[in-house]
Design a protein around this motif. Structure first.
Motif, PDB file in Angstrom:
ATOM      1  N   ARG A  86       0.786  -1.245   0.142  1.00  0.00           N
ATOM      2  CA  ARG A  86      -0.183  -0.073  -0.208  1.00  0.00           C
ATOM      3  C   ARG A  86       0.970   1.293  -0.031  1.00  0.00           C
ATOM      4  NH1 ARG A  86      -2.856  -0.870   5.526  1.00  0.00           N
ATOM      5  NH2 ARG A  86      -0.640  -1.469   5.787  1.00  0.00           N
ATOM      6  N   GLY A  87       2.055   1.141   0.688  1.00  0.00           N
ATOM      7  CA  GLY A  87       3.043   2.230   0.689  1.00  0.00           C
ATOM      8  C   GLY A  87       3.926   2.726  -0.561  1.00  0.00           C
ATOM      9  N   VAL A  88       4.605   3.701  -0.521  1.00  0.00           N
ATOM     10  CA  VAL A  88       5.349   4.048  -1.710  1.00  0.00           C
ATOM     11  C   VAL A  88       6.600   4.392  -1.188  1.00  0.00           C
ATOM     12  CG1 VAL A  88       5.627   5.914  -3.566  1.00  0.00           C
ATOM     13  CG2 VAL A  88       3.278   4.824  -3.208  1.00  0.00           C
ATOM     14  N   LEU A  89       7.755   3.832  -1.814  1.00  0.00           N
ATOM     15  CA  LEU A  89       9.129   4.485  -1.485  1.00  0.00           C
ATOM     16  C   LEU A  89       9.634   5.559  -2.387  1.00  0.00           C
ATOM     17  CD1 LEU A  89      10.886   1.120  -0.628  1.00  0.00           C
ATOM     18  CD2 LEU A  89       9.966   2.829   1.003  1.00  0.00           C
ATOM     19  N   ILE A  90      10.158   6.640  -1.927  1.00  0.00           N
ATOM     20  CA  ILE A  90      10.870   7.566  -2.511  1.00  0.00           C
ATOM     21  C   ILE A  90      12.139   7.333  -3.238  1.00  0.00           C
ATOM     22  CG2 ILE A  90      11.137  10.117  -3.107  1.00  0.00           C
ATOM     23  CD1 ILE A  90       8.255   9.423  -2.968  1.00  0.00           C
ATOM     24  N   HIS A  91      12.653   7.285  -4.443  1.00  0.00           N
ATOM     25  CA  HIS A  91      14.095   6.701  -4.429  1.00  0.00           C
ATOM     26  C   HIS A  91      14.590   8.033  -5.485  1.00  0.00           C
ATOM     27  CE1 HIS A  91      14.469   2.664  -3.303  1.00  0.00           C
ATOM     28  NE2 HIS A  91      13.233   2.709  -3.542  1.00  0.00           N
ATOM     29  N   LEU A  92      15.904   8.204  -5.096  1.00  0.00           N
ATOM     30  CA  LEU A  92      16.535   9.051  -6.016  1.00  0.00           C
ATOM     31  C   LEU A  92      17.125   8.406  -7.295  1.00  0.00           C
ATOM     32  CD1 LEU A  92      19.258  10.715  -3.344  1.00  0.00           C
ATOM     33  CD2 LEU A  92      16.764  11.740  -4.146  1.00  0.00           C
ATOM     34  N   THR A  93      16.910   9.246  -8.602  1.00  0.00           N
ATOM     35  CA  THR A  93      17.445   8.955  -9.722  1.00  0.00           C
ATOM     36  C   THR A  93      19.053   9.031  -9.711  1.00  0.00           C
ATOM     37  OG1 THR A  93      17.278  11.069 -10.686  1.00  0.00           O
ATOM     38  CG2 THR A  93      15.330   9.354 -10.716  1.00  0.00           C
ATOM     39  N   LYS A  94      19.638   8.779 -10.887  1.00  0.00           N
ATOM     40  CA  LYS A  94      20.941   8.985 -11.020  1.00  0.00           C
ATOM     41  C   LYS A  94      21.152  10.738 -10.973  1.00  0.00           C
ATOM     42  CE  LYS A  94      25.073   8.588 -14.093  1.00  0.00           C
ATOM     43  NZ  LYS A  94      25.528   8.531 -15.333  1.00  0.00           N
ATOM     44  N   LEU A  95      20.269  11.365 -11.736  1.00  0.00           N
ATOM     45  CA  LEU A  95      20.357  12.763 -11.534  1.00  0.00           C
ATOM     46  C   LEU A  95      20.111  13.355 -10.040  1.00  0.00           C
ATOM     47  CD1 LEU A  95      20.604  15.660 -13.142  1.00  0.00           C
ATOM     48  CD2 LEU A  95      18.270  15.424 -13.532  1.00  0.00           C
ATOM     49  N   GLY A  96      19.076  12.695  -9.401  1.00  0.00           N
ATOM     50  CA  GLY A  96      18.673  13.073  -7.951  1.00  0.00           C
ATOM     51  C   GLY A  96      20.235  13.042  -7.065  1.00  0.00           C
ATOM     52  N   LYS A  97      20.964  11.594  -7.466  1.00  0.00           N
ATOM     53  CA  LYS A  97      22.048  11.671  -6.674  1.00  0.00           C
ATOM     54  C   LYS A  97      23.091  12.635  -6.867  1.00  0.00           C
ATOM     55  CE  LYS A  97      21.264   6.589  -5.957  1.00  0.00           C
ATOM     56  NZ  LYS A  97      21.638   5.308  -6.287  1.00  0.00           N
ATOM     57  N   GLU A  98      23.256  13.109  -7.851  1.00  0.00           N
ATOM     58  CA  GLU A  98      24.086  14.109  -8.460  1.00  0.00           C
ATOM     59  C   GLU A  98      23.803  15.596  -7.824  1.00  0.00           C
ATOM     60  OE1 GLU A  98      24.167  14.216 -12.816  1.00  0.00           O
ATOM     61  OE2 GLU A  98      24.913  12.238 -12.975  1.00  0.00           O
ATOM     62  N   LYS A  99      22.538  15.856  -8.060  1.00  0.00           N
ATOM     63  CA  LYS A  99      21.936  17.001  -7.164  1.00  0.00           C
ATOM     64  C   LYS A  99      22.142  16.781  -5.754  1.00  0.00           C
ATOM     65  CE  LYS A  99      20.899  18.956 -11.249  1.00  0.00           C
ATOM     66  NZ  LYS A  99      21.552  20.387 -11.593  1.00  0.00           N
ATOM     67  N   ARG A 100      21.842  15.812  -5.290  1.00  0.00           N
ATOM     68  CA  ARG A 100      22.042  15.493  -3.736  1.00  0.00           C
ATOM     69  C   ARG A 100      23.646  15.823  -3.278  1.00  0.00           C
ATOM     70  NH1 ARG A 100      23.366  12.162   0.481  1.00  0.00           N
ATOM     71  NH2 ARG A 100      21.722  11.761   1.948  1.00  0.00           N
ATOM     72  N   LEU A 102      25.460  18.088  -4.700  1.00  0.00           N
ATOM     73  CA  LEU A 102      25.513  19.438  -4.749  1.00  0.00           C
ATOM     74  C   LEU A 102      24.794  20.138  -3.795  1.00  0.00           C
ATOM     75  CD1 LEU A 102      26.477  21.688  -6.694  1.00  0.00           C
ATOM     76  CD2 LEU A 102      24.089  21.343  -8.017  1.00  0.00           C
ATOM     77  N   SER A 103      23.715  19.677  -3.402  1.00  0.00           N
ATOM     78  CA  SER A 103      23.016  20.149  -2.047  1.00  0.00           C
ATOM     79  C   SER A 103      24.003  19.958  -1.025  1.00  0.00           C
ATOM     80  CB  SER A 103      21.695  19.438  -1.811  1.00  0.00           C
ATOM     81  OG  SER A 103      20.895  19.837  -2.919  1.00  0.00           O
ATOM     82  N   ARG A 104      24.484  18.751  -0.538  1.00  0.00           N
ATOM     83  CA  ARG A 104      25.303  18.341   0.615  1.00  0.00           C
ATOM     84  C   ARG A 104      26.582  19.210   0.343  1.00  0.00           C
ATOM     85  NH1 ARG A 104      29.892  15.461   1.017  1.00  0.00           N
ATOM     86  NH2 ARG A 104      30.072  14.586   2.989  1.00  0.00           N
ATOM     87  N   ASP A 105      27.324  19.737  -0.814  1.00  0.00           N
ATOM     88  CA  ASP A 105      28.237  20.701  -0.649  1.00  0.00           C
ATOM     89  C   ASP A 105      27.766  21.766  -0.310  1.00  0.00           C
ATOM     90  OD1 ASP A 105      29.861  18.435  -1.785  1.00  0.00           O
ATOM     91  OD2 ASP A 105      29.894  19.072  -3.924  1.00  0.00           O
TER      92      ASP A 105
END
Length: 153
Positions: A86-100, A102-105
């Motif tokens: 019933r639930g949904v998991l949110i996963h990062l895409t390759k682009l999401g991981k790259e932007k993550r 950048l955000s972390r930096d």
């Protein structure tokens, strides 16, 4: 000169930080909320959509808009939760991981610059006071009790 209230100082400081992060994020077609969401999603295992809002302290309607925008930008994908269908998991895409990253930096740079300009003892005091304010609010000792004013003097 009129003395500034504590809540004014907190609000003005947060607005300045928020504006700074939004200006930086806009260079990359994002927003502070998107950056914060990227940092809140486990880069390997994802996160249940129901856990993301409380973790970020975000209202459901704002979170829904942020996730929709992230999905449109190709930063995340939603997948059925294998444990709870019933639930949904949110996963990062390759682009999401790259932007993550950048955000972390950007967040680490902010912390580094603050640490360069604020002595550790003052930073420790600031953190201690901020945590105390959060505790007082969580325990409803400011507005939640009629005798809060007298018991905390």
């Amino acid at each position: 000169m009129k003395e500034k209230t504590i809540d004014y100082i907190l609000r003005a400081t947060w607005q300045a930080v928020s504006r700074m992060y939004n200006e930086e994020a806009s260079k990359y077609g994002a927003s502070m909320s998107i950056g914060f969401a990227l940092l809140s999603i486990d880069k390997d295992n994802g996160i249940p959509s129901t856990a993301l809002g409380p973790q970020m302290g975000m209202e459901p309607t704002s979170l829904t808009r942020t996730l929709k925008s992230m999905e449109e930008k190709g930063l995340i994908v939603r997948k059925k939760n294998p444990v709870d269908g019933r639930g949904v998991l949110i996963h990062l895409t390759k682009l999401g991981k790259e932007k993550r990253e950048l955000s972390r930096d950007r967040v680490l740079k902010f912390n580094d610059v603050i640490r360069q300009h604020v002595p550790q003892e003052k930073l420790d005091n600031f953190i201690e006071v901020a945590e105390l304010i959060n505790d007082l609010i969580a325990e409803k000792l400011i507005f939640g009790s009629d005798d809060a004013e007298t018991t905390n003097k």
